[in-house]
Design an enzyme around this catalytic site. Structure first.
Site: not given
Length: 287
Positions: A166, A215, A194
């Site tokens: 992430k 995202d 992400e």
């Protein structure tokens, strides 16, 4: 994901102890010890039921003499007024278990109901609805089961299930190493990255992700990302799957249900689903 009976019993025991159900001073003081009752749990609004097996365990753990008749199984649609289950047993036992059984069922049925609604909106486009790790501490197992009961799919159960790189991971990696570090993966777990922009999407494709999480992308940028991946990977089997996350809710999900998207993940399924209203009604007393 069938519920593990030992796990269910563990949490049921903890819930009964939390409520001091074994020391219910009201029932023990005012209800005759030999009184028996028949009771039914009734849905007070439409929804998708979940937690029936857990509620049954609540009654049986407290008093094994209680008999249960299940009218609606987990994952089934209920209408207002439908009987979900019936319990027959000692009045004190049924009354002492009432709130714990209802809490489990109302809470989990709320999650299943909200999930079914999201699936209904996104499913026609071939998009699967995923949950997240935005769950209540210690209750994740039940909450993810409720998502499955509503027709959704579980994302990773915990941090050991798959690689998910992430924004904060990328921030640290950019200052300590480089994307080559991703080649150090030591098992065959799913590898997901992400990205925050189309530029990041292009940059990290060379890392070989199984899934790309877009995202907080706008619907227009999602369409651009879908077209980009189709152009780079004409063979669909070699194309990373696309997950949409961030900024999506039940009010706007239809705008994000875009052809070419594989998954939409919704934290709201578990962190803010309203409970489904249910009640336990005593229908007969045996003296």
């Amino acid at each position: 994901m069938p519920l593990d009976k030992a796990c269910v019993r563990k949490y049921v025991n903890e819930a009964l102890l939390e409520d001091a159900a074994f020391d219910d001073i009201t029932s023990r003081t005012f209800i005759p010890q030999d009184a028996k009752v028949r009771a039914q749990i009734v849905a007070k609004e439409d929804g998708v039921v979940c937690g029936v097996t857990i509620a049954c365990e609540v009654f049986k753990v407290f008093d094994s003499r209680t008999t249960i008749k299940i009218r609606k199984k987990d994952g089934q649609i209920v209408r207002r007024g439908d009987i979900v289950l019936e319990a027959c047993g000692m009045a004190r036992s049924v009354l002492s278990c009432e709130r714990v059984a209802l809490n489990f069922m109302s809470y989990l049925s709320g999650i299943s109901t909200q999930t079914r609604y999201a699936v209904k909106l996104a499913g026609p486009k071939g998009i699967q609805i995923l949950d997240t790790r935005k769950t209540t501490p210690t209750l994740r197992y039940f909450e993810k089961y409720a998502v499955l009961s509503g027709g959704g799919r579980n994302h990773r159960l915990n941090l050991s299930d798959q690689y998910l790189v992430k924004e904060n991971h990328l921030y640290v990696i950019s200052r300590t190493s480089d994307p080559e570090v991703f080649s150090s993966r030591k098992n065959k777990a799913i590898f997901e990255i992400e990205v925050q922009s189309l530029e990041e999407l292009k940059r990290f494709l060379s890392c070989g992700p199984d899934i790309i999480m877009l995202d907080n992308f706008s619907p227009s940028d999602i369409r651009k990302a879908v077209a980009l991946l189709k152009g780079i990977f004409p063979d669909k089997d070699k194309r990373p799957l696309i997950e949409i996350s961030g900024g999506v809710n039940l009010k706007n999900i239809a705008k994000y249900a875009i052809a070419g998207v594989d998954f939409i993940s919704l934290g709201a399924l578990t962190h803010s689903a309203p409970a489904l209203d249910m009640s336990l009604d005593i229908t007969k007393v045996y003296s």
